[in-house]
Design a protein around this motif. Structure first.
Motif, PDB file in Angstrom:
ATOM      1  N   GLU A 292       0.818  -1.213   0.000  1.00 40.60           N
ATOM      2  CA  GLU A 292       0.000   0.000   0.000  1.00 40.60           C
ATOM      3  C   GLU A 292       0.852   1.263   0.000  1.00 40.60           C
ATOM      4  OE1 GLU A 292      -0.213  -2.409   2.182  1.00 40.60           O
ATOM      5  OE2 GLU A 292      -2.195  -3.353   1.983  1.00 40.60           O
ATOM      6  N   THR A 293       1.992   1.168   0.653  1.00 40.92           N
ATOM      7  CA  THR A 293       2.888   2.329   0.698  1.00 40.92           C
ATOM      8  C   THR A 293       3.415   2.651  -0.690  1.00 40.92           C
ATOM      9  OG1 THR A 293       3.555   1.758   2.965  1.00 40.92           O
ATOM     10  CG2 THR A 293       4.966   3.293   1.751  1.00 40.92           C
ATOM     11  N   TRP A 294       3.810   1.600  -1.435  1.00 37.18           N
ATOM     12  CA  TRP A 294       4.319   1.817  -2.784  1.00 37.18           C
ATOM     13  C   TRP A 294       3.230   2.340  -3.716  1.00 37.18           C
ATOM     14  CZ3 TRP A 294       9.176   2.399  -3.305  1.00 37.18           C
ATOM     15  CH2 TRP A 294      10.095   1.625  -2.601  1.00 37.18           C
ATOM     16  N   ILE A 295       2.019   1.811  -3.585  1.00 41.56           N
ATOM     17  CA  ILE A 295       0.917   2.282  -4.435  1.00 41.56           C
ATOM     18  C   ILE A 295       0.623   3.752  -4.154  1.00 41.56           C
ATOM     19  CG2 ILE A 295      -1.543   2.024  -4.944  1.00 41.56           C
ATOM     20  CD1 ILE A 295      -1.221  -0.971  -4.295  1.00 41.56           C
ATOM     21  N   GLY A 296       0.544   4.092  -2.869  1.00 39.36           N
ATOM     22  CA  GLY A 296       0.308   5.491  -2.501  1.00 39.36           C
ATOM     23  C   GLY A 296       1.416   6.393  -2.985  1.00 39.36           C
ATOM     24  N   ALA A 297       2.659   5.926  -2.846  1.00 36.52           N
ATOM     25  CA  ALA A 297       3.800   6.730  -3.299  1.00 36.52           C
ATOM     26  C   ALA A 297       3.753   6.953  -4.808  1.00 36.52           C
ATOM     27  CB  ALA A 297       5.108   6.035  -2.910  1.00 36.52           C
ATOM     28  N   ALA A 298       3.353   5.913  -5.553  1.00 36.60           N
ATOM     29  CA  ALA A 298       3.267   6.044  -7.015  1.00 36.60           C
ATOM     30  C   ALA A 298       2.213   7.070  -7.409  1.00 36.60           C
ATOM     31  CB  ALA A 298       2.956   4.688  -7.632  1.00 36.60           C
ATOM     32  N   LEU A 299       1.048   7.013  -6.779  1.00 34.21           N
ATOM     33  CA  LEU A 299      -0.020   7.958  -7.103  1.00 34.21           C
ATOM     34  C   LEU A 299       0.386   9.389  -6.772  1.00 34.21           C
ATOM     35  CD1 LEU A 299      -3.228   6.040  -5.924  1.00 34.21           C
ATOM     36  CD2 LEU A 299      -2.446   6.440  -8.271  1.00 34.21           C
ATOM     37  N   ILE A 300       1.022   9.566  -5.630  1.00 34.28           N
ATOM     38  CA  ILE A 300       1.440  10.912  -5.234  1.00 34.28           C
ATOM     39  C   ILE A 300       2.520  11.433  -6.180  1.00 34.28           C
ATOM     40  CG2 ILE A 300       2.535  12.264  -3.399  1.00 34.28           C
ATOM     41  CD1 ILE A 300       1.230  10.355  -1.390  1.00 34.28           C
ATOM     42  N   SER A 301       3.433  10.552  -6.597  1.00 33.73           N
ATOM     43  CA  SER A 301       4.483  10.970  -7.524  1.00 33.73           C
ATOM     44  C   SER A 301       3.905  11.368  -8.875  1.00 33.73           C
ATOM     45  CB  SER A 301       5.504   9.837  -7.704  1.00 33.73           C
ATOM     46  OG  SER A 301       6.111   9.505  -6.468  1.00 33.73           O
ATOM     47  N   VAL A 302       2.951  10.574  -9.373  1.00 36.21           N
ATOM     48  CA  VAL A 302       2.297  10.914 -10.630  1.00 36.21           C
ATOM     49  C   VAL A 302       1.589  12.259 -10.506  1.00 36.21           C
ATOM     50  CG1 VAL A 302       0.432  10.268 -12.198  1.00 36.21           C
ATOM     51  CG2 VAL A 302       2.048   8.540 -11.422  1.00 36.21           C
ATOM     52  N   ALA A 303       0.928  12.464  -9.377  1.00 31.55           N
ATOM     53  CA  ALA A 303       0.236  13.737  -9.150  1.00 31.55           C
ATOM     54  C   ALA A 303       1.229  14.897  -9.148  1.00 31.55           C
ATOM     55  CB  ALA A 303      -0.508  13.692  -7.820  1.00 31.55           C
ATOM     56  N   GLY A 304       2.397  14.673  -8.556  1.00 32.99           N
ATOM     57  CA  GLY A 304       3.405  15.731  -8.538  1.00 32.99           C
ATOM     58  C   GLY A 304       3.904  16.082  -9.924  1.00 32.99           C
ATOM     59  N   VAL A 305       4.115  15.059 -10.754  1.00 34.50           N
ATOM     60  CA  VAL A 305       4.556  15.304 -12.132  1.00 34.50           C
ATOM     61  C   VAL A 305       3.465  16.045 -12.903  1.00 34.50           C
ATOM     62  CG1 VAL A 305       5.196  14.205 -14.301  1.00 34.50           C
ATOM     63  CG2 VAL A 305       6.128  13.341 -12.150  1.00 34.50           C
TER      64      VAL A 305
END
Length: 316
Positions: A292-305
């Motif tokens: 779940e941590t990796w999934i959340g991190a991926a979504l937040i990173s995509v949002a940042g880009v």
């Protein structure tokens, strides 16, 4: 016998535009690539700092570690100012907004306190992923505080990023795990700190901003640390000194990033801390991130880009 000299020709507009800039004028101009580079460096230094903090927080009060971080910060800066000499070093103590600089320092102190309390019981990466929503909060808060606009693309990025935070945290019993609330306090304080750095950091030299950010934290933490003090093992002194050094270095690179580019552009590049936090957490503390941590991190990173791209398209 006196001779009159012809008046010097006035500089043309082209000549004036190419005249050398003063150091502060040069620092005040936006240079996105430099800002991004400084932000990437800041992310690595923050991770090194927090690794030292988490190690110390297992045996010492987080308040004592906060105190060491800010006192070391100020001592290093004062020593540097003395080395620069009275005229140059003294000039570094002058600020265009003492109130603004103190506000920055208090917000940074609040962010550090929440973070150090969280590191005591939570993995580095989990704290970081929640805090990675701070660029999204920066973009949101920039509307009322800096009068910036949020486009529909930016709004979608913000929603996606906060969805990532919810996934990262997962189903939690807040009453039995109150520590999970601490990173949210960190996120709010850090977002406000970034905005005030952008607002007040451009009118002063970076070392001036760095000094006052540390001074506010050192003064306040020195007032409360006696109630939390425990004797320091001599073997831990180098680590305490390392925390002070990394605190000063990481904040300087962050200040430089904010001076060279808008906060909403460079802040997402702190997401590279995902790599550092996962690596440092596994090597030093044996932390294995949950899916779940990796999934959340991926979504937040995509949002940042998405947020950064949207800002570039809007020309802000």
């Amino acid at each position: 016998m006196s001779s009159s000299r012809p008046p010097a020709p006035e500089a043309s507009e082209d000549q004036a535009s190419t005249a050398p800039l003063t150091p502060l004028e040069a620092l005040g101009r936006d240079r996105p690539l430099k800002g991004i580079g400084y932000m990437i460096a800041a992310g690595l230094l923050f991770t090194m700092l927090d690794t030292g903090v988490k190690t110390l927080a297992q045996d010492y009060s987080p308040v004592q570690v906060v105190w060491a971080r800010y006192v070391g910060h100020v001592v290093i800066l004062l020593a540097w100012f003395v080395w620069l000499g009275k005229s140059t070093g003294g000039a570094m103590l002058k600020t265009g907004s003492l109130t603004g600089q103190c506000l920055r320092g208090l917000l940074l102190l609040g962010a550090s306190t929440f973070a150090y309390l969280a590191f005591r019981s939570l993995p580095l990466l989990q704290v970081y992923v929640i805090n990675f929503s701070s660029p999204l909060l920066v973009a949101l808060l920039a509307v009322p505080l800096l009068k910036e606009r949020v486009s529909w693309r930016q709004a979608m990025a913000i929603i996606l990023g906060f969805a990532g935070v919810v996934i990262c945290v997962g189903p939690v019993d807040w009453r039995s795990q109150p520590a999970i609330l601490l990173p949210f306090g960190l996120t709010l304080c850090f977002a406000l700190y970034q905005l005030t750095t952008r607002r007040f950091g451009r009118q002063d030299h970076p070392l001036t901003s760095l000094f006052y950010a540390g001074l506010a934290g050192a003064v306040v933490s020195s007032l409360v640390v006696p109630a939390f003090w425990s004797s320091i093992d001599p073997r831990d002194l180098p680590l305490f000194m390392f925390v002070g050094l990394m605190g000063a270095a990481s904040q300087l690179t962050l200040i430089m990033a904010m001076r060279y580019a808008p906060a909403s552009l460079v802040s997402p590049f702190l997401y590279l801390q995902i790599i550092w936090a996962a690596l440092f957490g596994f090597v030093f503390f044996g932390d294995v991130p949950r899916p779940e941590t990796w999934i959340g991190a991926a979504l937040i990173s995509v949002a940042g880009v998405m947020l950064a791209v949207s800002k570039k398209r809007s020309g802000s």
